[in-house]
Design a protein around this motif. Structure first.
Motif, PDB file in Angstrom:
ATOM      1  N   GLY A  18      -3.364   5.119   2.944  1.00 16.25           N
ATOM      2  CA  GLY A  18      -3.439   3.766   3.506  1.00 16.25           C
ATOM      3  C   GLY A  18      -4.776   3.084   3.284  1.00 16.25           C
ATOM      4  O   GLY A  18      -5.282   2.373   4.157  1.00 16.25           O
ATOM      5  N   ALA A  30       2.437  -1.457   4.317  1.00 16.63           N
ATOM      6  CA  ALA A  30       2.267  -0.051   3.961  1.00 16.63           C
ATOM      7  C   ALA A  30       3.647   0.536   3.704  1.00 16.63           C
ATOM      8  O   ALA A  30       4.537   0.418   4.559  1.00 16.63           O
ATOM      9  CB  ALA A  30       1.576   0.696   5.096  1.00 16.63           C
ATOM     10  N   ASP A  47       0.866  -1.167   0.000  1.00 13.75           N
ATOM     11  CA  ASP A  47       0.000   0.000   0.000  1.00 13.75           C
ATOM     12  C   ASP A  47       0.911   1.229   0.000  1.00 13.75           C
ATOM     13  O   ASP A  47       1.424   1.628   1.043  1.00 13.75           O
ATOM     14  CB  ASP A  47      -0.901  -0.034   1.234  1.00 13.75           C
ATOM     15  CG  ASP A  47      -1.973   1.043   1.182  1.00 13.75           C
ATOM     16  OD1 ASP A  47      -1.818   1.974   0.358  1.00 13.75           O
ATOM     17  OD2 ASP A  47      -2.943   0.958   1.943  1.00 13.75           O
TER      18      ASP A  47
END
Ligand SMILES: Nc1ncnc2c1ncn2[C@@H]1O[C@H](COP(=O)(O)OP(=O)(O)OP(=O)(O)O)[C@@H](O)[C@H]1O
Ligand SMILES: [Mg+2]
Length: 214
Positions: free
Chosen positions: A43, A62, A38
């Motif tokens: 997010g 992330a 991500d």
């Protein structure tokens, strides 16, 4: 065979995250080793991910910083397919992700702004393909229509226009279906929440076309 697929377009809300999540769920469900990065500072994927839910064994990281290329390289060690969902356009993170990508998917709704965004994104990829890093191994790309109403004149018109200008498009579309936002509440996609649904079948068709590019 290890492949990186990045979702990118300069137009917000075109369906990047929905498509990334749908592809991830499909491949995860059929036992492909898929991982998700991500790279969007919002997010969108990581925030909806339930580490105790059906995707608990899916690798999701992330990484909104420009070291995303290192994250991609690391994830390739453990995954056959790495999916990267991007946020900002022409920022260093998105550019680094694209440089490390085999295939860029450019989603667009059948609207003038989304078409401009898709072309702008194509132009960025073309620019990157002229750099020493990618000149001998260009990033492949496909545009994909999203949130279309099946069989409507506008989506056919946009498709015909883009094809006549020489852009490469997937034949399959991510049709507008309420199943996507519904499944997204739990960070999932129709391939997991309702595998026999029309939406899950749409995703299978899209995956079939992407597999031919891999
Ligand atoms: N095929 C679809 N059918 C119905 N709704 C959809 C579909 N694709 C996306 N949406 C909805 O449209 C909105 C925007 O989609 P999404 O978040 O995937 O776009 P995005 O390109 O990731 O946006 P951003 O630029 O904010 O990252 C979301 O609310 C999503 O649930
Ligand atoms: Mg998004």
């Amino acid at each position: 065979m290890k492949k990186v697929i990045t979702l990118a377009t300069s137009k917000g809300g075109a369906g990047k995250t929905t498509l990334a999540r749908s592809l991830a769920c499909h491949w995860f469900n059929v036992g492909i080793k898929v991982g998700v990065i991500d790279a969007d500072p919002q997010g969108s994927i990581i925030n909806r991910h339930n580490p105790e839910g059906p995707l608990k064994d899916l690798l999701i990281i992330a990484q909104p910083e420009e070291i995303v290329d290192n994250t991609i390289a690391d994830m390739k060690e453990n995954c056959s397919i790495v999916l990267v969902d991007t946020g900002g356009f022409r920022n260093r993170t998105t550019i680094k992700a694209l440089i490390a990508t085999d295939i860029a998917l450019i989603p667009l709704k059948p609207s003038a702004d989304d078409v401009s965004g898709a072309i702008e994104t194509y132009n960025l990829i073309k620019e990157l393909n002229e750099t020493p890093e990618r000149v001998d191994n260009p990033i492949k790309y496909r545009m994909i229509l999203t949130m279309t109403q099946q069989g409507t004149v506008i989506s056919r018109h946009v498709r015909d226009e883009l094809k006549s200008m020489g852009y490469f498009m997937l034949e399959s579309e991510l049709y507008h279906r309420v199943a996507y936002p519904e499944a997204a509440i739990q960070g999932l996609s129709p391939s997991l929440t309702d595998p026999e649904s029309p939406a899950a079948r749409d995703i299978s068709r899209i995956v079939g076309e992407i597999n031919n590019l891999l």
